[in-house]
Design a protein around this motif. Sequence first.
Motif, short mmCIF file in Angstrom:
data_model
loop_
_atom_site.label_atom_id
_atom_site.label_comp_id
_atom_site.label_asym_id
_atom_site.label_seq_id
_atom_site.Cartn_x
_atom_site.Cartn_y
_atom_site.Cartn_z
N ALA A 130 16.88 7.61 37.00
CA ALA A 130 17.08 8.19 35.52
C ALA A 130 16.01 7.85 34.51
CB ALA A 130 18.42 8.02 35.20
N GLU A 131 15.41 8.72 33.87
CA GLU A 131 14.64 8.48 32.65
C GLU A 131 15.61 7.97 31.57
OE1 GLU A 131 11.37 10.34 29.61
OE2 GLU A 131 12.26 11.60 31.15
N LYS A 132 15.31 6.74 31.20
CA LYS A 132 16.24 5.94 30.37
C LYS A 132 15.66 5.90 28.93
CE LYS A 132 19.86 4.65 31.47
NZ LYS A 132 21.01 5.18 31.70
N ASN A 133 16.03 5.12 28.07
CA ASN A 133 15.70 5.12 26.67
C ASN A 133 14.12 4.49 26.65
OD1 ASN A 133 15.62 5.29 23.70
ND2 ASN A 133 15.86 2.90 23.68
N ASN A 134 13.18 5.15 25.86
CA ASN A 134 11.81 4.56 25.69
C ASN A 134 11.00 5.11 27.04
OD1 ASN A 134 12.31 3.45 23.39
ND2 ASN A 134 12.71 1.42 24.16
N GLY A 135 11.49 5.91 27.84
CA GLY A 135 10.60 6.29 28.73
C GLY A 135 10.79 5.58 30.12
N ILE A 136 11.69 4.54 30.12
CA ILE A 136 11.93 3.81 31.05
C ILE A 136 12.57 4.58 32.31
CG2 ILE A 136 12.61 1.53 32.00
CD1 ILE A 136 10.36 1.30 29.89
N GLU A 137 11.98 4.33 33.60
CA GLU A 137 12.85 5.03 34.74
C GLU A 137 13.53 3.89 35.45
OE1 GLU A 137 10.22 6.99 37.17
OE2 GLU A 137 10.29 8.82 35.98
N ARG A 138 14.89 4.02 35.74
CA ARG A 138 15.52 3.07 36.47
C ARG A 138 16.15 3.75 37.66
NH1 ARG A 138 19.91 -0.26 32.94
NH2 ARG A 138 19.75 -1.57 34.90
N THR A 139 16.32 3.05 38.75
CA THR A 139 16.83 3.55 39.85
C THR A 139 18.25 2.80 40.27
OG1 THR A 139 14.65 3.99 40.75
CG2 THR A 139 16.33 3.97 42.53
N GLY A 140 19.22 3.78 40.81
CA GLY A 140 20.58 2.93 41.27
C GLY A 140 21.08 3.96 42.16
N VAL A 141 22.37 3.46 42.60
CA VAL A 141 23.15 4.19 43.44
C VAL A 141 24.35 4.83 42.79
CG1 VAL A 141 22.54 2.83 45.58
CG2 VAL A 141 24.46 1.92 43.92
N MET A 142 24.27 6.17 43.11
CA MET A 142 25.42 7.04 42.41
C MET A 142 26.54 7.16 43.54
SD MET A 142 25.25 11.09 41.04
CE MET A 142 24.28 10.64 39.49
N ILE A 143 27.66 6.74 43.15
CA ILE A 143 28.68 7.01 43.93
C ILE A 143 29.80 7.88 43.88
CG2 ILE A 143 30.70 5.37 44.97
CD1 ILE A 143 29.08 2.99 43.91
N GLU A 144 29.72 9.07 44.52
CA GLU A 144 30.41 10.18 44.43
C GLU A 144 31.78 9.99 45.48
OE1 GLU A 144 27.56 13.87 44.13
OE2 GLU A 144 27.00 12.46 45.75
N THR A 145 32.89 10.56 44.88
CA THR A 145 34.30 9.99 45.51
C THR A 145 34.78 11.94 45.74
OG1 THR A 145 34.67 8.11 44.51
CG2 THR A 145 36.60 9.39 45.39
N PRO A 146 35.41 12.18 46.88
CA PRO A 146 35.82 13.61 46.90
C PRO A 146 37.07 13.67 45.88
CG PRO A 146 35.55 12.28 49.14
CD PRO A 146 35.30 11.27 48.03
#
Length: 317
Positions: A29-45
């Motif tokens: 995701a592009e966060k504040n001040n143009g900083i890119e951060r990578t994470g795990v998105m957890i999807e639940t049915p």
Amino acid sequence: MDYRTFTGAVEKQMNQRMTGGVKAGLYTAEKNNGIERTGVMIETPGINISPTIYLEEYYQNYKNGTSIEKIVDEILMFYESIKQEKSWDCEKILNYEGVRDRIVFKLINTAKNRHFLSTVPHIPFLDLSAVFYVLLEATDEGTAVMTVSRRHMEQWKVEKDTLWVDSVRNSRRLLPAEFFTMNYALKEMLGGNAGTGESGAAENLLAGNVASRDGMYVLSNKSRSYGAACIAYPHILEMIGGILRSDYYVLPSSVHEVVIVPCCGNISAAELDEMIREINITQVDDEEVLSDHAYLYELKAGYLRRGTEFMTGGLMG
């Protein structure tokens, strides 16, 4: 192991250990001040709210010797504490009336967010910009929010001025301003007994407790999240001037709060700017930097200014 390999390894192990159709996927995701951060998105049915857990801090722990297995344990434990048990009612966000009482705003740096600002409605405030978001949910564990984009404006058939008026009203109600001494802020940060006084209430000089005095003060909102926006709340700066009975500097310590320093004549605005720049470089996460400049509130004139720019009584007089 570099960061990209690390994130892939975390994603793989999480998917091996989760059950019931729950899946993890990498998300940048592009966060504040143009900083890119990578994470795990957890999807639940069956659940349409998917938390994202960012991995930069976990990577630092890995480089310091923590095993991947231990890190995945920690992430899964954190996920259990924040996961949603029911879906958000998506029908609410299809029309403006469904979200009107949850629209709020925050302040971000204009120059550092040019690309982001081209995609969202915003209001200029000195060298900052007010942007809008929907506060879907707020708990002690965190908040669920949705940024208001130009696409939302078109879908809702709403003008920017309407967003602003509603966001000011809602921000004051949902995220009320709190003004307290630096001494109180330090105790709160250290987890001390700052939260309550003799009356059992948190210190908030805006509520009439003006007995407390200090050389520095902090202004934020009740949640301590994007609380720097309080400088644009109507009449807040005027109220602080009445409490301090002097002109004062507003130091943008982060997007979450500002520091208030009564003018004493011993330091110049240029010196304050240099101090702020150094602190931003050495002490503040890039994503949380608000501005490199001090602002001056002039009590008699009733406005906040930086150089020749000024704002009267917040954005709403």
